[in-house]
Design a protein around this motif. Structure first.
Motif, PDB file in Angstrom:
ATOM      1  N   ILE A  89      15.539  69.776  81.103  1.00  0.00           N
ATOM      2  CA  ILE A  89      15.527  69.662  82.559  1.00  0.00           C
ATOM      3  C   ILE A  89      16.803  70.257  83.151  1.00  0.00           C
ATOM      4  CG2 ILE A  89      16.304  67.240  82.544  1.00  0.00           C
ATOM      5  CD1 ILE A  89      13.984  68.920  85.143  1.00  0.00           C
ATOM      6  N   LYS A  90      17.927  70.086  82.447  1.00  0.00           N
ATOM      7  CA  LYS A  90      19.179  70.635  82.982  1.00  0.00           C
ATOM      8  C   LYS A  90      19.134  72.164  83.030  1.00  0.00           C
ATOM      9  CE  LYS A  90      21.819  66.613  82.005  1.00  0.00           C
ATOM     10  NZ  LYS A  90      23.019  65.949  81.639  1.00  0.00           N
ATOM     11  N   GLY A  91      18.589  72.766  81.958  1.00  0.00           N
ATOM     12  CA  GLY A  91      18.443  74.219  81.916  1.00  0.00           C
ATOM     13  C   GLY A  91      17.513  74.699  83.025  1.00  0.00           C
ATOM     14  N   LEU A  92      16.426  73.969  83.208  1.00  0.00           N
ATOM     15  CA  LEU A  92      15.460  74.330  84.246  1.00  0.00           C
ATOM     16  C   LEU A  92      16.085  74.269  85.636  1.00  0.00           C
ATOM     17  CD1 LEU A  92      12.107  72.544  83.404  1.00  0.00           C
ATOM     18  CD2 LEU A  92      12.465  74.976  83.820  1.00  0.00           C
ATOM     19  N   ILE A  93      16.840  73.198  85.863  1.00  0.00           N
ATOM     20  CA  ILE A  93      17.450  73.046  87.186  1.00  0.00           C
ATOM     21  C   ILE A  93      18.402  74.208  87.443  1.00  0.00           C
ATOM     22  CG2 ILE A  93      19.052  71.648  88.574  1.00  0.00           C
ATOM     23  CD1 ILE A  93      17.780  69.169  87.311  1.00  0.00           C
ATOM     24  N   LYS A  94      19.287  74.458  86.460  1.00  0.00           N
ATOM     25  CA  LYS A  94      20.292  75.503  86.689  1.00  0.00           C
ATOM     26  C   LYS A  94      19.633  76.866  86.913  1.00  0.00           C
ATOM     27  CE  LYS A  94      25.029  76.220  86.017  1.00  0.00           C
ATOM     28  NZ  LYS A  94      26.246  75.825  85.371  1.00  0.00           N
ATOM     29  N   SER A  95      18.599  77.144  86.116  1.00  0.00           N
ATOM     30  CA  SER A  95      18.004  78.473  86.253  1.00  0.00           C
ATOM     31  C   SER A  95      17.147  78.604  87.511  1.00  0.00           C
ATOM     32  CB  SER A  95      17.189  78.830  85.004  1.00  0.00           C
ATOM     33  OG  SER A  95      16.199  77.853  84.797  1.00  0.00           O
ATOM     34  N   ASN A  96      16.883  77.501  88.198  1.00  0.00           N
ATOM     35  CA  ASN A  96      16.080  77.583  89.419  1.00  0.00           C
ATOM     36  C   ASN A  96      16.872  77.302  90.696  1.00  0.00           C
ATOM     37  OD1 ASN A  96      12.978  78.028  88.955  1.00  0.00           O
ATOM     38  ND2 ASN A  96      13.784  76.916  87.194  1.00  0.00           N
ATOM     39  N   ILE A  97      18.188  77.116  90.572  1.00  0.00           N
ATOM     40  CA  ILE A  97      18.999  76.988  91.781  1.00  0.00           C
ATOM     41  C   ILE A  97      19.271  78.394  92.305  1.00  0.00           C
ATOM     42  CG2 ILE A  97      21.296  76.383  92.659  1.00  0.00           C
ATOM     43  CD1 ILE A  97      21.191  74.010  90.598  1.00  0.00           C
TER      44      ILE A  97
END
Ligand code: AMP
Length: 184
Positions: free
Chosen positions: A11-19
């Motif tokens: 989830i952390k990777g997903l969040i960062k890559s979608n900001i």
């Protein structure tokens, strides 16, 4: 974003890559962290709310406190997930009933945050949520309002921490959780 990738990535990777980072907005020198791509994705939005909720399942939290304006979006979904009440902290002049208020400093100006006087009962267990921890002034003022109403702050959660602005220094003694960090 392909759905399969959304399901397997952290989830952390997903969040960062979608900001979405918008340079020099709303003013020169600010790198604005736009969270709308996260909210627009039905898988990511659900997973990030689940992640924020995780430490508080079965902790008997009474209320989630959301800060004007993007904090409202996260706080309301979190309140639904944790089956708590919701309290909103607004910029001056927006709340219709009796309020308490706190002034706080921004880089070149100051602002005032308000809460309804009856929005937290003494001793209620609360969590505060906002999208970004920058200098920490907004959250420090919010903590002050909650202390005035004698709420018990169990945790403070952010999606994003801009570590280089050292906002944590203003929030010493509280349990702070941030999902993604920007070191510079
Ligand atoms: P601060 O009081 O400096 O910690 O600022 C936090 C508040 O301002 C939060 O409510 C954020 O929504 C907003 N904010 C500050 N800096 C940014 C940024 N770089 N990108 C997006 N929002 C920001």
């Amino acid at each position: 974003m392909v759905n399969k990738a959304v399901k397997t990535m952290s989830i952390k990777g997903l969040i960062k890559s979608n900001i979405r980072e918008i340079p020099d907005w709303p003013e020169k020198g600010v790198s604005f962290k736009d969270i709308t791509p996260l909210l627009q994705d039905k898988e990511i939005f659900g997973r990030l709310i689940d992640e924020l909720a995780k430490p508080y399942i079965n902790k008997k939290i009474d209320k989630i406190i959301g800060i004007d304006a993007r904090g409202f979006i996260l706080a309301s979904a979190l309140a639904y997930k944790l089956k708590t009440g919701l309290t909103i902290v607004r910029k001056k002049g927006k709340l219709p009933f009796k309020t308490i208020s706190k002034k706080y400093s921004l880089e070149y100006a100051s602002n005032i945050l308000e809460m309804h006087k009856d929005s937290i009962l003494p001793g209620e267990k609360v969590i505060i949520v906002d999208d970004v921890l920058a200098t920490g002034g907004t959250m420090e003022a919010t903590v002050g309002l909650i202390k005035e109403l004698k709420g018990k702050i169990i945790g403070i959660d952010f999606l994003i921490e801009l570590n280089y602005l050292k906002g944590r220094k203003k929030l010493k003694g509280y349990k702070i959780k941030t999902l993604v960090n920007y070191k510079q």
